[in-house]
Design a protein around this motif. Sequence first.
Motif, PDB file in Angstrom:
ATOM      1  N   VAL A 143       0.851  -1.200   0.000  1.00 36.45           N
ATOM      2  CA  VAL A 143       0.000   0.000   0.000  1.00 36.45           C
ATOM      3  C   VAL A 143       0.881   1.243   0.000  1.00 36.45           C
ATOM      4  CG1 VAL A 143      -1.911  -1.150   1.155  1.00 36.45           C
ATOM      5  CG2 VAL A 143      -0.173   0.012   2.532  1.00 36.45           C
ATOM      6  N   ARG A 144       0.281   2.352  -0.453  1.00 40.85           N
ATOM      7  CA  ARG A 144       1.070   3.585  -0.568  1.00 40.85           C
ATOM      8  C   ARG A 144       0.802   4.531   0.588  1.00 40.85           C
ATOM      9  NH1 ARG A 144       0.949   5.784  -6.549  1.00 40.85           N
ATOM     10  NH2 ARG A 144       2.572   7.014  -5.543  1.00 40.85           N
ATOM     11  N   THR A 145       0.152   4.039   1.595  1.00 43.44           N
ATOM     12  CA  THR A 145      -0.102   4.885   2.750  1.00 43.44           C
ATOM     13  C   THR A 145       0.431   4.252   4.021  1.00 43.44           C
ATOM     14  OG1 THR A 145      -1.804   5.811   4.176  1.00 43.44           O
ATOM     15  CG2 THR A 145      -2.379   3.833   2.949  1.00 43.44           C
ATOM     16  N   ALA A 146       0.891   5.061   4.923  1.00 44.91           N
ATOM     17  CA  ALA A 146       1.344   4.544   6.214  1.00 44.91           C
ATOM     18  C   ALA A 146       0.180   4.475   7.193  1.00 44.91           C
ATOM     19  CB  ALA A 146       2.450   5.435   6.767  1.00 44.91           C
ATOM     20  N   LEU A 147      -0.987   4.924   6.719  1.00 45.62           N
ATOM     21  CA  LEU A 147      -2.171   4.880   7.586  1.00 45.62           C
ATOM     22  C   LEU A 147      -3.300   4.110   6.898  1.00 45.62           C
ATOM     23  CD1 LEU A 147      -2.215   8.627   8.816  1.00 45.62           C
ATOM     24  CD2 LEU A 147      -1.522   6.607  10.120  1.00 45.62           C
ATOM     25  N   PRO A 148      -3.088   2.836   6.646  1.00 45.77           N
ATOM     26  CA  PRO A 148      -4.119   2.093   5.906  1.00 45.77           C
ATOM     27  C   PRO A 148      -5.330   1.729   6.766  1.00 45.77           C
ATOM     28  CG  PRO A 148      -2.374   0.612   6.564  1.00 45.77           C
ATOM     29  CD  PRO A 148      -1.947   1.992   7.024  1.00 45.77           C
ATOM     30  N   LEU A 149      -6.398   1.463   6.068  1.00 48.91           N
ATOM     31  CA  LEU A 149      -7.570   0.871   6.710  1.00 48.91           C
ATOM     32  C   LEU A 149      -7.401  -0.644   6.590  1.00 48.91           C
ATOM     33  CD1 LEU A 149     -10.544   0.952   7.806  1.00 48.91           C
ATOM     34  CD2 LEU A 149     -11.270   0.959   5.418  1.00 48.91           C
ATOM     35  N   ILE A 150      -7.480  -1.326   7.719  1.00 55.63           N
ATOM     36  CA  ILE A 150      -7.285  -2.780   7.709  1.00 55.63           C
ATOM     37  C   ILE A 150      -8.626  -3.462   7.957  1.00 55.63           C
ATOM     38  CG2 ILE A 150      -6.091  -4.709   8.810  1.00 55.63           C
ATOM     39  CD1 ILE A 150      -3.901  -2.753   9.663  1.00 55.63           C
ATOM     40  N   LYS A 151      -8.954  -4.399   7.089  1.00 53.13           N
ATOM     41  CA  LYS A 151     -10.270  -5.035   7.174  1.00 53.13           C
ATOM     42  C   LYS A 151     -10.200  -6.522   6.884  1.00 53.13           C
ATOM     43  CE  LYS A 151     -14.068  -3.209   5.055  1.00 53.13           C
ATOM     44  NZ  LYS A 151     -14.790  -2.377   4.049  1.00 53.13           N
ATOM     45  N   ALA A 152     -11.085  -7.253   7.475  1.00 51.99           N
ATOM     46  CA  ALA A 152     -11.231  -8.673   7.132  1.00 51.99           C
ATOM     47  C   ALA A 152     -12.687  -9.054   7.320  1.00 51.99           C
ATOM     48  CB  ALA A 152     -10.344  -9.533   8.026  1.00 51.99           C
ATOM     49  N   ASN A 153     -13.149  -9.936   6.458  1.00 53.23           N
ATOM     50  CA  ASN A 153     -14.535 -10.383   6.554  1.00 53.23           C
ATOM     51  C   ASN A 153     -14.587 -11.804   7.102  1.00 53.23           C
ATOM     52  OD1 ASN A 153     -17.130 -11.354   6.100  1.00 53.23           O
ATOM     53  ND2 ASN A 153     -17.430  -9.918   4.406  1.00 53.23           N
ATOM     54  N   LEU A 154     -15.142 -11.920   8.301  1.00 50.29           N
ATOM     55  CA  LEU A 154     -15.149 -13.216   8.987  1.00 50.29           C
ATOM     56  C   LEU A 154     -16.408 -14.022   8.726  1.00 50.29           C
ATOM     57  CD1 LEU A 154     -13.828 -12.040  12.502  1.00 50.29           C
ATOM     58  CD2 LEU A 154     -12.492 -12.846  10.549  1.00 50.29           C
ATOM     59  N   SER A 155     -17.272 -13.528   7.849  1.00 50.49           N
ATOM     60  CA  SER A 155     -18.583 -14.182   7.712  1.00 50.49           C
ATOM     61  C   SER A 155     -18.472 -15.620   7.209  1.00 50.49           C
ATOM     62  CB  SER A 155     -19.498 -13.363   6.804  1.00 50.49           C
ATOM     63  OG  SER A 155     -18.887 -13.185   5.546  1.00 50.49           O
ATOM     64  N   GLY A 156     -17.394 -15.911   6.498  1.00 47.96           N
ATOM     65  CA  GLY A 156     -17.265 -17.270   5.984  1.00 47.96           C
ATOM     66  C   GLY A 156     -16.776 -18.269   7.023  1.00 47.96           C
TER      67      GLY A 156
ATOM     68  N   SER B  98      -3.964   8.497   2.900  1.00 46.86           N
ATOM     69  CA  SER B  98      -4.724   7.483   3.628  1.00 46.86           C
ATOM     70  C   SER B  98      -6.222   7.652   3.403  1.00 46.86           C
ATOM     71  CB  SER B  98      -4.437   7.594   5.118  1.00 46.86           C
ATOM     72  OG  SER B  98      -5.286   8.536   5.693  1.00 46.86           O
ATOM     73  N   PRO B  99      -6.884   6.542   3.378  1.00 42.24           N
ATOM     74  CA  PRO B  99      -8.341   6.619   3.223  1.00 42.24           C
ATOM     75  C   PRO B  99      -8.946   7.380   4.399  1.00 42.24           C
ATOM     76  CG  PRO B  99      -7.606   4.378   3.701  1.00 42.24           C
ATOM     77  CD  PRO B  99      -6.384   5.207   3.567  1.00 42.24           C
TER      78      PRO B  99
END
Length: 406
Positions: free
Chosen positions: A313-326, A399-400
């Motif tokens: 990623v090109r930002t040092a402040l990323p948004l981190i996400k994961a989808n646990l529904s599976g 950053s987003p």
Amino acid sequence: MCKKQESASSSKQTSASSPTPVATPVAVATPKITKPVVDQTAQVIIFCYHRLVDKIRYPGTEITPAAFEAQMKELKDRGITVISLQDLLAWKRGEKNIPARSAVITFDDGWKSQYEVAWPIMKKYGYPFTMFIYTEGVRGGTLGGGEAITWEQLADLRDNGVDIQDHTATHQDLREGHTITVAPPGGKRTRTKLTGQQYEDWMRNEVVGSKDLLEQRLGIKVNSFAVPFGNYNDHVKEIARNSGYEAMFTVYGQPITFTSPMDSIGRYAIEANKPKVFDDAVKMIATSSGGGAAVAEVGAKDLSTQPADGETVRTALPLIKANLSGVGQIDPGSVQMRVSGLGVVPASFDPKTGTVSYQVTQKLHDKSCSVIVSAKSQGKKVEAHWTFGVEQGATAGTSPVATPKK
Ligand SMILES: [Zn+2]
């Protein structure tokens, strides 16, 4: 007489036996020798067994074959990997990786039931093991009666990859000034206390003479020493170290870590009258790896992680996400996210979508960032790990903006 012939007081032996054929990983030879990166957080529990008998008469050193097999099965069921003692040593040398939760199985004193009863069970599970042998206790030796293993059986074990290591010559307290039994060739057995040079000579034969005998008789390399009863001192250690022993084993069980000293490696002695020792050992390694119950690994791909595994990623402040529904039904209170360099972060979890997310608010400094998401699903711990790269010179500017909804 169920003892081969050890003195009555020797009901509690110490020391270990080790099974594995030596898998010494010698890095061969290109100019650049790269050592594998070993997991320094791995832990190993080492078990020490003696006789396997159907009818327990000496609960201090015996176990039934059924109880023994149940323990071998439990290790498997709990996801604890049985590794060879030589792999343990290779890991300690930084040469070989081992699973995070490992066990080593050793047998002490050379009973024939180890050959006849334990070995088939070990084969069934595909487990390596080590035998710790005291040379006078082998069949035909001054202490080797009808229940003792024979040199032929030891050779058979060796030929099939079983590791054979040293447990002295006569299995006695090695410290100067302790009463021991001596039996000069052709002479009578007498109880005595040796001091000075007499003691040194005797002790050297116990520690070094027995090693030479095992190596010559079986054509093996011996690098491990199990101390009878766990009784020794710095002088004994020094003699052992100077005689080519790389590791010394006792019976004071404890999880072995990467930094555990090599001259006092504790083993759990398993006895019929103390079934709790096994349970406690297994629990130690379970909790120390942080969970209690076994952890199911979930692939990062299945979680549609953001950033994706391996992405930069090109930002040092990323948004981190994961989808646990599976993953299944998630216990919302159990969701936890860890980020390298930050530790546990206050991530939010949306039970409706099964999404866990965290907006990094403190610039990530490293080139790569690892994320560990864990949660409980139907009482079972599940865990996913992934790593993404952070472009050097990335700033907060790109950053987003969005912060995940609570
Ligand atoms: Zn012993």
